[in-house]
Design an enzyme around this catalytic site. Structure first.
Site, PDB file in Angstrom:
ATOM      1  N   SER A   1      13.600  83.629  19.346  1.00 25.24           N
ATOM      2  CA  SER A   1      12.329  83.062  20.209  1.00 25.24           C
ATOM      3  C   SER A   1      10.954  83.742  19.842  1.00 25.24           C
ATOM      4  CB  SER A   1      12.618  83.304  21.952  1.00 25.24           C
ATOM      5  OG  SER A   1      13.636  82.760  22.296  1.00 25.24           O
TER       6      SER A   1
ATOM      7  N   GLU B   1      14.969  75.264  24.023  1.00 24.21           N
ATOM      8  CA  GLU B   1      13.776  75.208  23.949  1.00 24.21           C
ATOM      9  C   GLU B   1      13.039  76.732  24.652  1.00 24.21           C
ATOM     10  OE1 GLU B   1      11.681  71.733  23.158  1.00 24.21           O
ATOM     11  OE2 GLU B   1      13.873  72.255  22.964  1.00 24.21           O
TER      12      GLU B   1
ATOM     13  N   GLY C   1      39.343  72.740  41.632  1.00 22.34           N
ATOM     14  CA  GLY C   1      40.625  73.554  41.365  1.00 22.34           C
ATOM     15  C   GLY C   1      41.019  73.184  40.227  1.00 22.34           C
ATOM     16  N   GLY C   2      42.278  73.251  39.883  1.00 26.78           N
ATOM     17  CA  GLY C   2      42.969  73.216  38.765  1.00 26.78           C
ATOM     18  C   GLY C   2      42.522  72.024  37.879  1.00 26.78           C
TER      19      GLY C   2
END
Length: 386
Positions: free
Chosen positions: A129, A364, A340-341
């Protein structure tokens, strides 16, 4: 503020495209990491790549609230599709705002149709950055009326399929402060410009992110965006207002998809004799998810309206990007919890949302950078004008 009827129709067309053409194929494309050639061609025909290009160069630019809602719809279907138009839109805005008339006529009509795709190149392997610390240099060769570019960029989306790159580089490495020596060059794929590899990614599949290398790459002097050196940093900061709004829209779209899937699943799935949304722990998750999504979308649309007013909106765009991306990450995680699973299974889309959401946190400009932009503006403006 509602959109005009014509713009409502554009958003509705994008929504129907997502529901009818994207969602039925996205899981297979995404897991194969396949470039969505047919979907991109459909986007070209719909005019998606020209949404920010006004007449006489294009078909007519839409308002920023319309644009971000289209980007949101695309991301709701597959975040990669919104990414395919992101940098392209920023480059079109840069040329519109700062380009010479010759540059506008040369590039914008073909960009509007998607015949010419564009991307921007900012990040460097050692810089992240810290854009002012970039090492990519373009030196003027006066005798040949050319710039000679040397350096490298990384994490450049759509690089292989874009034939125009808005390159942020130093044209005066000795300038003080450093940002006064930065310019943008409009670089086509010429000798000395190479793409070394595609970078492997957690999510954001189908669309490439690449490393770019410039080794004595020569471009004509009129590749300089505008006609004056040293204005590139300020130009790109204006372009990044658009970029951050687009990333906020992507995050909002991913959050919407995750919330919609979780809400639907919680009504269908039963445990202990009732739909799981009626269990307080699940109901509370959905309530928090819906609240965060509503707030993210409100920030996004408010910042988009501010952009169209012509006022400076780097703070508002930064706030929208910061909040929407963090909300998308949490909503995607909570969608996994609700499922869940099954939320961990590649047969359901929520695992994809969970892999796509982090990009908006770091893309960005990282959210840590966003906070710096926001606080500087808060101090400069004397707080919030509300």
């Amino acid at each position: 503020m509602k959109l005009a009827a014509e713009e409502e129709a554009i958003v509705r067309t994008a929504r129907e495209f997502v529901d009818k053409q994207v969602r039925p194929v996205v899981r297979e494309l995404e897991h194969a990491n396949a470039y969505p050639e047919e979907l991109i061609e459909a986007m070209k025909k719909m005019g998606i790549f020209g949404l920010s290009i006004p007449e006489p160069y294009g078909f007519g630019a839409v308002s920023m609230p319309c644009y971000v809602q289209v980007a949101e719809e695309l991301a709701r279907g597959w975040m990669s599709l919104a990414g395919a138009m992101g940098g392209h839109t920023v480059v079109s805005k840069l040329i519109l705002l700062f380009g010479t008339e010759e540059q506008k006529q040369k590039y914008l009509p073909r960009m509007a149709t998607g015949e010419l795709r564009a991307t921007m190149a900012l990040t460097e392997p050692g810089g992240g950055s810290d854009l002012q610390a970039m090492r990519t240099v373009a030196r003027r060769d006066g005798d040949a009326h050319e710039y000679v570019i040397n350096g490298s960029k990384t994490w450049i989306s759509n690089a292989r399929r874009s034939d125009l790159v808005a390159l942020l580089c130093k044209t005066d490495p000795q300038a003080q402060p450093a940002h006064r020596g930065v310019s943008i060059l409009l670089v086509e794929k010429v000798p000395g410009f190479s793409i070394s590899k595609d970078l492997p990614k957690l999510g954001y599949k189908g669309v490439e992110a690449c490393e770019l290398n410039f080794a004595d790459c020569r471009v004509p002097a009129d590749a300089l965006l505008g006609s004056v050196e040293g204005q590139g940093f300020a130009q790109m900061m204006k372009g990044l207002e658009v970029g951050r709004l687009q990333v906020a829209a992507r995050a909002t779209g991913v959050a919407r998809a995750a919330f919609d899937d979780a809400l639907s699943y919680a009504q269908d799935r039963q445990s202990f004799g009732k739909p799981i949304w009626e269990h307080q722990s699940v109901g509370n998750l959905l309530a928090d998810m819906g609240t965060k999504l509503y707030a993210a979308r409100s920030l996004l649309l408010d910042a988009a309206r501010k952009f169209d007013s012509g006022e400076r909106c780097d703070m508002e765009a930064g706030m929208a990007k910061l909040f929407a991306s963090e909300a998308a990450m949490q909503i995607a995680l909570d969608a996994v919890r609700v499922h869940g699973g099954y939320g961990y299974s590649t047969e359901y889309d929520v695992e994809r949302y969970f892999r796509d959401a982090p990009l908006m946190i770091v893309g960005e400009g990282t959210n840590e950078i966003q906070k710096g932009v926001i606080v500087k503006q808060l101090v400069k403006r004397g707080g919030l004008d509300i």
